[in-house]
Design a protein around this motif. Structure first.
Motif, short mmCIF file in Angstrom:
data_model
loop_
_atom_site.label_atom_id
_atom_site.label_comp_id
_atom_site.label_asym_id
_atom_site.label_seq_id
_atom_site.Cartn_x
_atom_site.Cartn_y
_atom_site.Cartn_z
N TRP A 71 1.32 4.27 -2.91
CA TRP A 71 1.12 5.69 -2.67
C TRP A 71 2.41 6.48 -2.86
O TRP A 71 2.37 7.67 -3.12
CB TRP A 71 0.55 5.93 -1.27
N VAL A 105 -7.45 -0.29 5.21
CA VAL A 105 -7.66 -1.09 4.00
C VAL A 105 -7.24 -2.54 4.24
O VAL A 105 -7.94 -3.48 3.83
CB VAL A 105 -6.90 -0.48 2.80
N GLY A 116 -3.87 2.82 5.10
CA GLY A 116 -3.44 1.47 4.70
C GLY A 116 -3.84 0.43 5.71
O GLY A 116 -4.26 -0.67 5.36
N TRP A 142 0.83 -1.20 0.00
CA TRP A 142 0.00 0.00 0.00
C TRP A 142 0.88 1.26 0.00
O TRP A 142 0.66 2.19 -0.78
CB TRP A 142 -0.91 -0.03 1.22
N THR A 183 -1.37 8.15 5.44
CA THR A 183 -1.23 7.02 4.49
C THR A 183 -1.11 5.69 5.24
O THR A 183 -1.72 4.70 4.84
CB THR A 183 -0.01 7.23 3.58
#
Length: 179
Positions: free
Chosen positions: A26, A40, A37, A22, A33
């Motif tokens: 990015w 996710v 992540g 991830w 972030t």
């Protein structure tokens, strides 16, 4: 390490791996972030029930190097044999379906064996019976029972090499010393 602890460690390692992917996608690392992540990754686990990746108890680097070298040699020899048979009387090449009993109970070792034999010219995996750990392979050239036994022994040798290089929790007794 008991089975539940290995499964949890496996899932954590897979989550870290997915988070790393991830972050690479990015192209930056910042708090937002990383947090996104993590959300996710948690969502991916919840939605897809990703399997646990088998853990290796110990990796023996010199044996891994030997596995790679022996695989390269096997690849070269099988390429020459198949090339020879393709050029010299290709219609007379005989093949066979061979069952190979596997000793390992580790999914990681079985994956390594099946990948290794499928990458070699002249051999392909047809079926894997996970309950009995029997591989059914299509091999060529096989003109006699002796050649079939030789192919079976070759697959067993590949499995033995991988079992020596990667000591798994499923195949190693808990009291094994670290020699």
């Amino acid at each position: 390490m008991n089975r539940n602890a290995r499964r949890a460690a496996s899932r954590v390692l897979m989550g870290v791996w997915l988070l790393g992917i991830w972050l690479l996608l990015w192209g930056r690392i910042d708090a937002l972030t990383v947090a996104g992540g993590a959300v996710v990754v948690a969502g991916a686990y919840a939605a897809s029930r990703l399997p646990a990746v088998p853990l290796v108890r110990r990796i023996r680097p010199l044996r891994v190097a030997a596995v790679i070298a022996e695989f390269a040699w096997d690849l070269l020899v099988s390429s020459v044999v198949i090339g020879w048979h393709a050029l010299y009387r290709p219609r007379q090449v005989r093949s066979g379906i061979i069952d190979v009993d596997m000793r390992s109970r580790s999914e990681l070792i079985l994956l390594g064996v099946t990948t290794s034999i499928s990458l070699r010219p002249g051999t392909i995996l047809i079926d894997l019976d996970p309950d009995r750990t029997v591989l059914r392979i299509h091999a060529m050239p096989v003109r006699s029972r002796a050649e079939a036994d030789s192919r079976r022994a070759g697959v067993a040798t590949t499995e033995e090499r991988l079992m020596r290089a990667f000591v798994t929790w499923e195949d190693a007794p808990p009291e094994e010393d670290d020699r």
